[in-house]
Motif scaffolding. Structure first.
Motif, PDB file in Angstrom:
ATOM      1  N   ILE A   1      -5.073 -27.088 -10.364  1.00  0.00           N
ATOM      2  CA  ILE A   1      -5.292 -25.685 -10.340  1.00  0.00           C
ATOM      3  C   ILE A   1      -6.469 -25.495  -9.116  1.00  0.00           C
ATOM      4  O   ILE A   1      -7.302 -26.242  -9.187  1.00  0.00           O
ATOM      5  N   LEU A   2      -7.193 -24.668  -8.663  1.00  0.00           N
ATOM      6  CA  LEU A   2      -7.498 -24.394  -7.030  1.00  0.00           C
ATOM      7  C   LEU A   2      -8.170 -23.417  -7.704  1.00  0.00           C
ATOM      8  O   LEU A   2      -7.660 -22.078  -7.626  1.00  0.00           O
ATOM      9  N   SER A   3      -9.321 -23.821  -7.427  1.00  0.00           N
ATOM     10  CA  SER A   3     -10.756 -22.889  -7.407  1.00  0.00           C
ATOM     11  C   SER A   3     -11.489 -22.180  -6.040  1.00  0.00           C
ATOM     12  O   SER A   3     -11.684 -23.494  -5.887  1.00  0.00           O
ATOM     13  N   ASP A   4     -12.408 -22.134  -6.047  1.00  0.00           N
ATOM     14  CA  ASP A   4     -13.140 -20.866  -5.082  1.00  0.00           C
ATOM     15  C   ASP A   4     -14.422 -21.239  -5.118  1.00  0.00           C
ATOM     16  O   ASP A   4     -15.576 -21.431  -6.163  1.00  0.00           O
ATOM     17  N   PRO A   5     -14.980 -22.783  -4.549  1.00  0.00           N
ATOM     18  CA  PRO A   5     -16.597 -23.054  -4.119  1.00  0.00           C
ATOM     19  C   PRO A   5     -17.740 -21.980  -3.818  1.00  0.00           C
ATOM     20  O   PRO A   5     -18.684 -22.122  -3.842  1.00  0.00           O
ATOM     21  N   LEU A   6     -16.972 -21.016  -3.515  1.00  0.00           N
ATOM     22  CA  LEU A   6     -17.603 -19.346  -2.619  1.00  0.00           C
ATOM     23  C   LEU A   6     -18.491 -19.165  -4.288  1.00  0.00           C
ATOM     24  O   LEU A   6     -19.128 -19.078  -4.767  1.00  0.00           O
ATOM     25  N   HIS A   7     -17.945 -19.185  -4.904  1.00  0.00           N
ATOM     26  CA  HIS A   7     -17.836 -18.985  -6.533  1.00  0.00           C
ATOM     27  C   HIS A   7     -18.990 -19.959  -7.346  1.00  0.00           C
ATOM     28  O   HIS A   7     -19.819 -19.667  -7.755  1.00  0.00           O
ATOM     29  N   HIS A   8     -18.316 -20.758  -8.073  1.00  0.00           N
ATOM     30  CA  HIS A   8     -18.686 -22.164  -8.923  1.00  0.00           C
ATOM     31  C   HIS A   8     -19.626 -22.978  -7.639  1.00  0.00           C
ATOM     32  O   HIS A   8     -20.934 -23.421  -8.665  1.00  0.00           O
ATOM     33  N   SER A   9     -20.069 -23.429  -6.833  1.00  0.00           N
ATOM     34  CA  SER A   9     -20.992 -23.785  -5.783  1.00  0.00           C
ATOM     35  C   SER A   9     -21.865 -22.595  -5.365  1.00  0.00           C
ATOM     36  O   SER A   9     -22.490 -23.362  -4.188  1.00  0.00           O
TER      37      SER A   9
END
Length: 384
Positions: A263-271
């Motif tokens: 599952i790939l998520s976005d560091p622009l959101h989480h970080s």
């Protein structure tokens, strides 16, 4: 009188989706403040490296780097005791370069993290200088093999988060330096267990960092090389595996990751900020991650500044082995693996007794990673 500590880092280098990098430096600021030190944070940037929110070149004053620096320092109460300035210009945020120089003359210690700080007049003004290596193996190879000036000269003490660097079974060079060994600190009060753990084992990663390096006939690669070796792991375990991943949309490996169940998520959101990064970790079930190839193949004993956050939050960590078992207890809360089979076995072991491993993770952080312990020792080996 409180000891004055100048911490020189690079938290504004990755201003867009890079708050994991920010925490690596922030732990030291918060930790030294907990110890009662007067903490001054300093950082510089070449004007040509400033970027805007659109990732395009920007002036210093209008850059995302300045925006991120100011927001972070204000959030954590350091803006009046910090400085971000142009090394090759006149721009500054917070304290000016000249104000930092005036303060440096009374500094008991300047900690140059990864040797990033090059303002010589400030470096030499401090009474003592500590070089803190956060990238063991790569730093030394860049210096010895490729002739890159890693700014090693002019420091009184050298420390590294590679617990095995310099040992007989670690093939990495030492540059003729005696390296003290230290762990990344974590401020426990900032990483308390937030309650019910999430469903996903997660990590935060950059698919392609810098290029491979060669030493003594052996090539050492990056994290992408290690993920490829365990690409099929999500098919072998029940627990979902998520990577908050900086990866180009056209990267060929992206499709393989998705097809294999990552599952790939976005560091622009989480970080995006230090708070969103902390929430992402606290909302995870634990961390599962590989490490850069050089850390594992080079047996550096590297310990991740990201993993310590998971542990402090009471989230078990399953990490590729770098040789840390010689120095730290593993198997409960903190588990290591060497290949896809042992990775699957470690995840299954945690899932079979999750509450015990979660409690052990927090206990491990309290025993070994507490900033009070780690930073007090760092001051001691620095001669203070």
């Amino acid at each position: 009188m409180a000891q004055r500590i100048l911490v020189a880092g690079a938290l504004a280098v990755h201003p867009i989706g890079g708050s994991g990098n920010t925490w690596a430096f922030l732990q030291y600021l918060l930790g030294f403040r907990r110890l009662g030190c007067e903490v001054i944070y300093v950082e510089h940037i070449d004007g040509k490296n400033c970027i805007g929110d659109d990732w395009q070149p920007s002036s210093f004053a209008d850059s995302a780097n300045v925006r991120h620096f100011r927001a972070t320092m204000e959030r954590w109460g350091f803006l009046e005791s910090s400085s971000f300035f142009e090394l090759d210009g006149t721009g500054s945020c917070g304290l000016t370069r000249s104000e930092v120089l005036a303060l440096a003359g009374d500094a008991d210690l300047l900690i140059n993290m990864s040797g990033r700080f090059h303002a010589k007049e400030i470096l030499t003004a401090a009474r003592r200088r500590l070089y803190l290596d956060l990238d063991p193996g790569y730093v030394q190879i860049w210096q010895e093999k490729y002739g890159v000036d890693m700014n090693l000269r002019g420091h009184d003490v050298y420390a590294t988060v590679g617990l095995n660097l310099g040992a007989a079974d670690c093939p990495m060079p030492t540059c003729g330096v005696h390296w003290e060994h230290t762990l990344p600190p974590v401020v426990l009060d900032e990483w308390r267990d937030s309650g019910v753990a999430g469903r996903h084992y997660t990590t935060v990663a950059d698919w392609r960092g810098y290029g491979p390096v060669e030493w003594d006939g052996v090539w050492y690669g990056q994290k992408a090389d290690e993920f490829r070796k365990i690409m099929t792991l999500p098919r072998q375990v029940v627990a979902p595996l998520e990577i908050c991943l900086a990866i180009h949309p056209d990267e060929p490996d992206r499709r393989a990751l998705v097809e294999n169940g990552w599952i790939l998520s976005d560091p622009l959101h989480h970080s995006a900020t230090t708070d969103t990064y902390r929430a992402f970790i606290s909302g995870s079930r634990g961390e599962f991650t590989v490490v850069k190839n050089g850390y594992a193949a080079g047996k550096t004993g590297w310990v991740s500044d990201r993993s310590v956050c998971y542990l402090a939050a009471g989230r078990p960590v399953i990490v590729q082995d770098t040789g840390i078992g010689r120095y730290l207890p593993t198997g409960s809360g903190l588990l290591t693996f060497t290949d896809v089979s042992s990775a699957a076995a470690a995840i299954d072991a945690v899932e079979a007794d999750y509450e015990r491993h979660a409690a052990a993770a927090r206990a491990f952080a309290a025993a070994y990673l507490d900033s009070d312990i780690v930073l007090s020792r760092l001051l001691e080996v620095s001669g203070l």
